[in-house]
Design a protein around this motif. Structure first.
Motif, PDB file in Angstrom:
ATOM      1  N   LEU A 191       0.850  -1.185   0.000  1.00  0.00           N
ATOM      2  CA  LEU A 191       0.000   0.000   0.000  1.00  0.00           C
ATOM      3  C   LEU A 191       0.884   1.233   0.000  1.00  0.00           C
ATOM      4  O   LEU A 191       1.671   1.444   0.941  1.00  0.00           O
ATOM      5  CB  LEU A 191      -0.934   0.002   1.214  1.00  0.00           C
ATOM      6  N   LEU A 192       0.762   2.053  -1.060  1.00  0.00           N
ATOM      7  CA  LEU A 192       1.550   3.279  -1.189  1.00  0.00           C
ATOM      8  C   LEU A 192       3.046   3.003  -1.052  1.00  0.00           C
ATOM      9  O   LEU A 192       3.794   3.769  -0.448  1.00  0.00           O
ATOM     10  CB  LEU A 192       1.113   4.310  -0.130  1.00  0.00           C
ATOM     11  N   GLY A 193       3.455   1.885  -1.619  1.00  0.00           N
ATOM     12  CA  GLY A 193       4.866   1.543  -1.582  1.00  0.00           C
ATOM     13  C   GLY A 193       5.344   0.913  -0.289  1.00  0.00           C
ATOM     14  O   GLY A 193       6.530   0.590  -0.154  1.00  0.00           O
ATOM     15  N   LEU A 194       4.439   0.703   0.680  1.00  0.00           N
ATOM     16  CA  LEU A 194       4.793   0.110   1.960  1.00  0.00           C
ATOM     17  C   LEU A 194       4.328  -1.338   2.005  1.00  0.00           C
ATOM     18  O   LEU A 194       3.215  -1.655   1.576  1.00  0.00           O
ATOM     19  CB  LEU A 194       4.162   0.896   3.111  1.00  0.00           C
ATOM     20  N   LYS A 195       5.160  -2.206   2.536  1.00  0.00           N
ATOM     21  CA  LYS A 195       4.801  -3.612   2.701  1.00  0.00           C
ATOM     22  C   LYS A 195       4.176  -3.800   4.073  1.00  0.00           C
ATOM     23  O   LYS A 195       4.854  -3.706   5.101  1.00  0.00           O
ATOM     24  CB  LYS A 195       6.046  -4.491   2.551  1.00  0.00           C
ATOM     25  N   LEU A 196       2.891  -4.078   4.067  1.00  0.00           N
ATOM     26  CA  LEU A 196       2.151  -4.236   5.318  1.00  0.00           C
ATOM     27  C   LEU A 196       1.853  -5.717   5.535  1.00  0.00           C
ATOM     28  O   LEU A 196       1.332  -6.392   4.643  1.00  0.00           O
ATOM     29  CB  LEU A 196       0.843  -3.443   5.278  1.00  0.00           C
ATOM     30  N   THR A 197       2.182  -6.220   6.728  1.00  0.00           N
ATOM     31  CA  THR A 197       2.004  -7.630   7.047  1.00  0.00           C
ATOM     32  C   THR A 197       1.018  -7.781   8.204  1.00  0.00           C
ATOM     33  O   THR A 197       0.460  -6.801   8.700  1.00  0.00           O
ATOM     34  CB  THR A 197       3.348  -8.259   7.437  1.00  0.00           C
ATOM     35  N   ARG A 198       0.815  -9.035   8.642  1.00  0.00           N
ATOM     36  CA  ARG A 198      -0.070  -9.286   9.772  1.00  0.00           C
ATOM     37  C   ARG A 198       0.440  -8.641  11.053  1.00  0.00           C
ATOM     38  O   ARG A 198      -0.315  -8.444  11.995  1.00  0.00           O
ATOM     39  CB  ARG A 198      -0.219 -10.793   9.977  1.00  0.00           C
ATOM     40  N   TYR A 199       1.712  -8.351  11.098  1.00  0.00           N
ATOM     41  CA  TYR A 199       2.292  -7.612  12.222  1.00  0.00           C
ATOM     42  C   TYR A 199       1.557  -6.294  12.432  1.00  0.00           C
ATOM     43  O   TYR A 199       1.324  -5.873  13.568  1.00  0.00           O
ATOM     44  CB  TYR A 199       3.777  -7.372  11.944  1.00  0.00           C
ATOM     45  N   HIS A 200       1.170  -5.662  11.343  1.00  0.00           N
ATOM     46  CA  HIS A 200       0.537  -4.353  11.422  1.00  0.00           C
ATOM     47  C   HIS A 200      -0.913  -4.439  11.899  1.00  0.00           C
ATOM     48  O   HIS A 200      -1.488  -3.416  12.278  1.00  0.00           O
ATOM     49  CB  HIS A 200       0.600  -3.650  10.065  1.00  0.00           C
ATOM     50  N   VAL A 201      -1.529  -5.627  11.858  1.00  0.00           N
ATOM     51  CA  VAL A 201      -2.875  -5.766  12.418  1.00  0.00           C
ATOM     52  C   VAL A 201      -2.845  -5.465  13.904  1.00  0.00           C
ATOM     53  O   VAL A 201      -3.624  -4.653  14.421  1.00  0.00           O
ATOM     54  CB  VAL A 201      -3.429  -7.188  12.153  1.00  0.00           C
TER      55      VAL A 201
END
Length: 297
Positions: free
Chosen positions: A66-76
């Motif tokens: 998202l917007l060049g950022l890698k978002l994982t389940r960590y971010h939940v």
């Protein structure tokens, strides 16, 4: 407390459904007060967060870009913890601003203000509170995310803080309401002897105040007695409310009715209530109508 991510998503989904239902129920007048505008903003924030974390958790690869950022389940877990911190930070400011808004409305201090101007002010204050809450969480508080040392692609449960602000706010306002009732009762008790001519007016006012207070408390309890029982159970039992669920529209509806009762009993002049001069804020749950009060001579 440690909660699994599916349980968190289920709780957020239920919160969103309840929020949408309550907003729809009060749609005709929900944007006419600060609590109404804030409730709509809370429903929007909850819905966006729920959809985002659900998509993130259910994605097959375990991450999204998202917007060049890698978002994982960590971010939940991170996002839910941030939301919980912001909800905790907003509890008292929302109660104080809503109380001020109710006081100004009931006493007609802002009678010349148009509905559109009131909405714009409420919208601005709502945005300001969200901004200040975010500023507090990220810059001023000692908030540190707790991830339990789990690798970010294998997170299946989160450490969630619980909230105590709900009990603090409700206990403070309920004690204020009880003090107003005791004061009204004591005022009539002190004047129970036959009054002199110059005391007849004071006795009449004391009886009017007592009747207004007792009627307001009766109206409030008739609607919210079960909710108060639920709060009492939470206070007595060793359970906690997750912070991300603490600030919800059902709680704001209860807070709205409780603040109206407190303002009518403790702050508003009895003459404005008995003569129909008080402008009661919109309330979809309590019908704030008072019976005709006969003066005692």
């Amino acid at each position: 407390m440690i909660i699994s991510i599916p349980s968190i998503l289920l709780g957020l989904g239920g919160k969103c459904l309840l929020s949408c239902a309550l907003v729809f129920l009060q749609w005709n007048h929900i944007c006419k007060s600060f609590l109404g505008v804030f409730s709509v903003s809370l429903a929007v924030v909850d819905t966006i967060l729920t959809l985002f974390v659900t998509t993130l958790h259910m994605h097959a690869d375990g991450y999204i870009i998202l917007l060049g950022l890698k978002l994982t389940r960590y971010h939940v877990c991170l996002l839910v913890q941030i939301l919980g911190q912001m909800c905790n930070a907003l509890q008292w400011p929302v109660a104080v601003v809503a109380g001020l808004d109710h006081f100004l409305r009931v006493t007609r201090r802002l009678q010349p203000v148009t509905g559109r101007t009131r909405f714009i002010v409420c919208l601005f204050v709502t945005g300001l509170l969200w901004y200040l809450a975010a500023l507090y969480v990220f810059l001023l508080s000692d908030f540190i995310p707790v991830m339990e040392g789990v690798y970010h692609t294998q997170v299946h449960q989160c450490w969630i803080i619980h909230t105590t602000q709900i009990l603090q706010v409700s206990m403070f306002l309920l004690l204020t309401l009880c003090c107003a009732a005791l004061h009204a009762g004591c005022s009539t008790r002190f004047l129970k002897n036959p009054p002199l001519k110059d005391q007849s007016t004071d006795r009449s006012r004391a009886h009017s105040r007592r009747d207004v207070v007792y009627q307001a408390i009766h109206i409030f309890l008739k609607t919210w007695a079960l909710f108060l029982f639920f709060l009492a159970m939470i206070l007595l039992l060793p359970v906690g409310i997750p912070a991300y669920l603490g600030l919800n529209i059902a709680w704001l509806c209860f807070l709205n009715s409780l603040l109206i009762a407190v303002v009518l009993c403790a702050v508003c002049p009895v003459s404005q209530v008995t003569q129909g001069l008080a402008a009661v804020p919109p309330d979809s749950f309590c019908e704030w109508t008072f019976q005709c009060i006969v003066s005692v001579s």
